[in-house]
Design an enzyme around this catalytic site. Structure first.
Site: not given
Length: 351
Positions: A146, A299, A328
């Protein structure tokens, strides 16, 4: 990477790195000295070729063994008996590094809203100061997911030959309008808190609860909520998902602060590996390390297509995909798949 070297496990140590030199920021401003809270675990080999540097996500901290317990720790893939593991809390975060509640040396009072805007490039530059402080010339692997993946990609560009492997998980080469939009709605939620603007550590706390609830919707896939929050009885109110999101919002607000959330979400928005470098394709082509880009099929925040793009543009790129209903957040949950993907990547590198 030598996966067989038998080294004694060292207890994880947490320390503070103090840099007294100004950090020139992409915005043109400067941060007049800063601190970074970091942890180390394990021992360097005589060749100093076993450094694993783990980078956390938006609200993470320097204790990777806690939030990535399926990958980092004794008898895990990144094992301190074999690796020297470093994890640092990002600038702007509220877990020991310089952040909006830190003292501004120019005023002797907390920065609050005067804390400068940071970019992922600025965060990578601060980590490089820590690398030099630790006397690390070569890094075997930089890995992050991320926001951590964005910073890892930036750092991979600047490290050049000093980095052997970069593992970019559920991330991208440039923040998309979709991600920026989600982050903006969260900051709008913080702004609606009547305490926002007040110079107090708890400013924006209720707004942060709402921001986190919005964020949670993007971190998971709708199928996740169908499986875990679906009602088993007929209702007109008091739904499971409502309670879940309120709980998650309160949980974060009690451990984080709105000012740090604001700064780091802005840093995520700023991410663009190609800025000032001739575009993303050109910048990615300059990366010397082997790059493993890991996407998640469900995601909706950092799409798998964005991970594929990274792997296709770097000279030594590989793409692998996690299949999961968790969206995610799968990179923090699907440890069995992560371990299999990582093992394959390193075996290919040693072949």
């Amino acid at each position: 990477m030598n996966l067989q070297s038998p080294y004694l496990i060292a207890e994880m140590t947490q320390e503070i790195f103090t840099c007294n030199e100004d950090l020139v920021l992409e915005s043109g401003g400067t941060l007049p000295g800063f601190q970074i809270s970091y942890t180390t675990q394990g021992h360097l080999t005589p060749k100093k070729d076993n450094v694993i540097w783990v980078l956390h996500a938006l609200t993470g901290d320097a204790n990777a063994q806690q939030w990535w317990s399926g990958l980092v720790g004794e008898d895990k893939f990144f094992d301190p008996s074999k690796h020297f593991i470093v994890c640092a809390n990002f600038l702007g975060s509220c877990y020991g590094s310089t952040q909006p509640l830190s003292e501004n040396p120019k005023t002797g009072k907390p920065y609050y809203y005067d804390f400068p805007n940071l970019t992922t490039r600025d965060i990578a530059a601060s980590l490089d100061r820590l690398r030099k402080h630790l006397g690390i010339e070569q890094i075997d692997t930089v890995i992050g997911g991320s926001l951590g993946g964005q910073v890892a990609l930036e750092w991979a560009y600047t490290l050049g030959e000093r980095l052997k492997n970069a593992i970019i998980v559920a991330s991208n080469a440039k923040a998309s309008p979709w991600i920026i939009g989600f982050n903006e709605t969260q900051r709008m939620a913080i702004e609606t808190d009547q305490t926002w603007g007040v110079r107090h550590p708890d400013a924006g706390k209720k707004g942060l609860e709402t921001a986190r609830a919005i964020g949670m919707l993007s971190y998971r896939h709708p199928q996740t909520f169908l499986q875990n929050q679906c009602e088993t009885e007929e209702k007109l109110d008091n739904y499971k998902i409502s309670s879940y999101l309120r709980y998650q919002g309160l949980k974060l607000a009690n451990r984080f602060n709105a000012l740090s959330y604001w700064v780091l979400s802005k840093a995520m928005d700023s991410h663009d590996i190609g800025r000032g470098r001739g575009g993303a394709e050109n910048a990615l082509f300059q990366i010397k390390a082997r790059v493993l880009a890991i996407g998640v099929d469900t995601d909706v925040l950092f799409t798998s297509e964005e991970s594929r793009f990274i792997s296709h543009q770097v000279p030594k790129g590989t793409y692998k995909e996690i299949r999961s209903i968790y969206g995610h957040d799968a990179f923090l949950i699907e440890y069995e798949q992560m371990n299999y993907i990582l093992k394959s990547f390193y075996l290919e590198g040693n072949g």
